[in-house]
Design a protein around this motif. Structure first.
Motif, PDB file in Angstrom:
ATOM      1  N   UNK A 142       0.912  -1.179  -0.182  1.00  6.85           N
ATOM      2  CA  UNK A 142      -0.122  -0.072   0.078  1.00  6.85           C
ATOM      3  C   UNK A 142       0.916   1.155   0.062  1.00  6.85           C
ATOM      4  N   UNK A 143       0.564   2.343  -0.788  1.00  3.34           N
ATOM      5  CA  UNK A 143       1.254   3.589  -0.651  1.00  3.34           C
ATOM      6  C   UNK A 143       2.657   3.435  -1.113  1.00  3.34           C
ATOM      7  N   UNK A 144       2.741   2.540  -2.107  1.00  3.78           N
ATOM      8  CA  UNK A 144       4.126   2.268  -2.826  1.00  3.78           C
ATOM      9  C   UNK A 144       4.251   2.878  -4.089  1.00  3.78           C
ATOM     10  N   UNK A 145       5.338   3.413  -4.423  1.00  2.00           N
ATOM     11  CA  UNK A 145       5.430   3.878  -5.856  1.00  2.00           C
ATOM     12  C   UNK A 145       5.581   2.755  -6.812  1.00  2.00           C
ATOM     13  N   UNK A 146       5.346   3.226  -8.011  1.00  2.00           N
ATOM     14  CA  UNK A 146       5.531   2.344  -9.266  1.00  2.00           C
ATOM     15  C   UNK A 146       6.678   1.516  -9.148  1.00  2.00           C
ATOM     16  N   UNK A 147       7.807   2.163  -9.021  1.00  2.00           N
ATOM     17  CA  UNK A 147       9.252   1.647  -9.150  1.00  2.00           C
ATOM     18  C   UNK A 147       9.239   0.557  -7.875  1.00  2.00           C
ATOM     19  N   UNK A 179      -5.838  -0.865  -0.954  1.00  2.00           N
ATOM     20  CA  UNK A 179      -6.230   0.316   0.270  1.00  2.00           C
ATOM     21  C   UNK A 179      -7.484   0.623   0.054  1.00  2.00           C
ATOM     22  N   UNK A 180      -7.775   0.944   1.306  1.00  2.00           N
ATOM     23  CA  UNK A 180      -9.167   1.419   1.565  1.00  2.00           C
ATOM     24  C   UNK A 180      -9.353   2.882   0.933  1.00  2.00           C
ATOM     25  N   UNK A 181      -8.217   3.616   0.775  1.00  4.31           N
ATOM     26  CA  UNK A 181      -8.261   4.920   0.125  1.00  4.31           C
ATOM     27  C   UNK A 181      -7.642   4.832  -1.313  1.00  4.31           C
ATOM     28  N   UNK A 182      -7.818   6.057  -1.847  1.00  2.00           N
ATOM     29  CA  UNK A 182      -7.478   6.084  -3.406  1.00  2.00           C
ATOM     30  C   UNK A 182      -5.812   6.650  -3.570  1.00  2.00           C
ATOM     31  N   UNK A 183      -5.242   6.414  -2.568  1.00  2.00           N
ATOM     32  CA  UNK A 183      -3.752   6.938  -2.688  1.00  2.00           C
ATOM     33  C   UNK A 183      -2.999   6.491  -3.750  1.00  2.00           C
ATOM     34  N   UNK A 184      -3.036   5.236  -4.127  1.00  2.00           N
ATOM     35  CA  UNK A 184      -2.391   4.763  -5.465  1.00  2.00           C
ATOM     36  C   UNK A 184      -2.504   5.278  -6.574  1.00  2.00           C
ATOM     37  N   UNK A 185      -3.739   5.828  -6.767  1.00  2.00           N
ATOM     38  CA  UNK A 185      -4.108   6.622  -7.939  1.00  2.00           C
ATOM     39  C   UNK A 185      -3.156   7.919  -7.980  1.00  2.00           C
ATOM     40  N   UNK A 186      -2.924   8.623  -6.916  1.00  2.00           N
ATOM     41  CA  UNK A 186      -2.244   9.692  -6.840  1.00  2.00           C
ATOM     42  C   UNK A 186      -0.895   9.377  -7.064  1.00  2.00           C
ATOM     43  N   UNK A 187      -0.215   8.262  -6.682  1.00  2.00           N
ATOM     44  CA  UNK A 187       1.056   7.858  -6.757  1.00  2.00           C
ATOM     45  C   UNK A 187       1.205   7.457  -8.311  1.00  2.00           C
ATOM     46  N   UNK A 188       0.395   6.746  -8.769  1.00  2.00           N
ATOM     47  CA  UNK A 188       0.597   6.405 -10.318  1.00  2.00           C
ATOM     48  C   UNK A 188       0.362   7.670 -11.195  1.00  2.00           C
ATOM     49  N   UNK A 189      -0.349   8.759 -10.666  1.00  2.00           N
ATOM     50  CA  UNK A 189      -0.493   9.878 -11.399  1.00  2.00           C
ATOM     51  C   UNK A 189       0.721  10.826 -11.313  1.00  2.00           C
ATOM     52  N   UNK A 190       1.847  10.286 -10.371  1.00  2.00           N
ATOM     53  CA  UNK A 190       2.830  11.038 -10.447  1.00  2.00           C
ATOM     54  C   UNK A 190       3.262  11.952  -9.177  1.00  2.00           C
ATOM     55  N   UNK A 191       2.603  11.607  -7.954  1.00  2.00           N
ATOM     56  CA  UNK A 191       2.621  12.415  -6.848  1.00  2.00           C
ATOM     57  C   UNK A 191       4.087  12.425  -6.350  1.00  2.00           C
TER      58      UNK A 191
END
Length: 190
Positions: A122-127, A144-156
């Motif tokens: 959870x909450x891990x970068x693509x790399x 994840x219960x939240x959508x943080x992975x989508x922020x990471x994929x989008x380039x957070x």
């Protein structure tokens, strides 16, 4: 009314039929709900058995990991000691000691220490996901219960979208981590 009798007496033979390849499951699920809809509770019901299985795997593998790590450490120390001894040896003994040091170094190099089993991230970068998938044999759930992975994929963290590892889910597609040698972080069946 009774069902009709089958038109054949023996089961249909399956020999000669081509076996279909088995593919790993790749499931992408997104549930978007407003606050106070018990997303976290439902997520816990889904994820808790996986966390329990992960813990059991870790406990089961711990002795093997410790043994392999100690064996690798001792093999490296033996190779280092042999190299030091060869470096200090007389000319007539040096060739044999160098050959022994090389053999010990090659043995130490091939010893693999298993990684601690990990089923969920959870909450891990693509790399990081790429590296985890490679070291876990091509299997990992990013949940994840939240959508943080989508922020990471989008380039957070990087400022540029990076969804490559998530797009290469189907089998027989190679996945590697940028900035690292492909052999160290690639897997052919993510």
């Amino acid at each position: 009314m009774q069902p009709p009798e089958p038109m054949w007496e023996e089961p249909i033979p399956l020999s000669g039929r081509r076996e279909l390849p088995a593919f790993p499951a790749h499931v992408y699920v997104v549930c978007a709900l407003p606050p106070a809809n018990r997303k976290s509770a439902v997520f816990a019901l889904l994820a808790d058995p996986l966390y329990e299985a992960e813990k059991k795997l870790q406990v089961t593998m711990a002795p093997a990991i410790v043994e392999a790590a100690m064996t690798a450490r001792l093999a490296k120390e033996a190779a280092d000691n042999a190299a030091a001894k060869a470096a200090k040896a007389d000319r007539e003994k040096r060739e044999d000691l160098i050959a022994e040091a090389i053999g010990l170094a090659q043995t130490a190099e091939v010893l693999a220490v298993p990684v601690e089993p990990l089923l969920l991230a959870d909450d891990s970068t693509s790399e990081t996901v790429t590296s985890l998938i490679a070291e876990q044999g091509g299997r990992l759930a990013v949940m994840s219960a939240e959508g943080g992975i989508f922020d990471i994929i989008a380039g957070r963290y990087s400022g540029a979208p990076n969804m490559e590892v998530f797009l290469k889910g189907p089998p027989n597609t190679a996945s590697g981590s940028p900035g690292r040698p492909a052999a160290s972080t690639s897997t052919t069946r993510p």
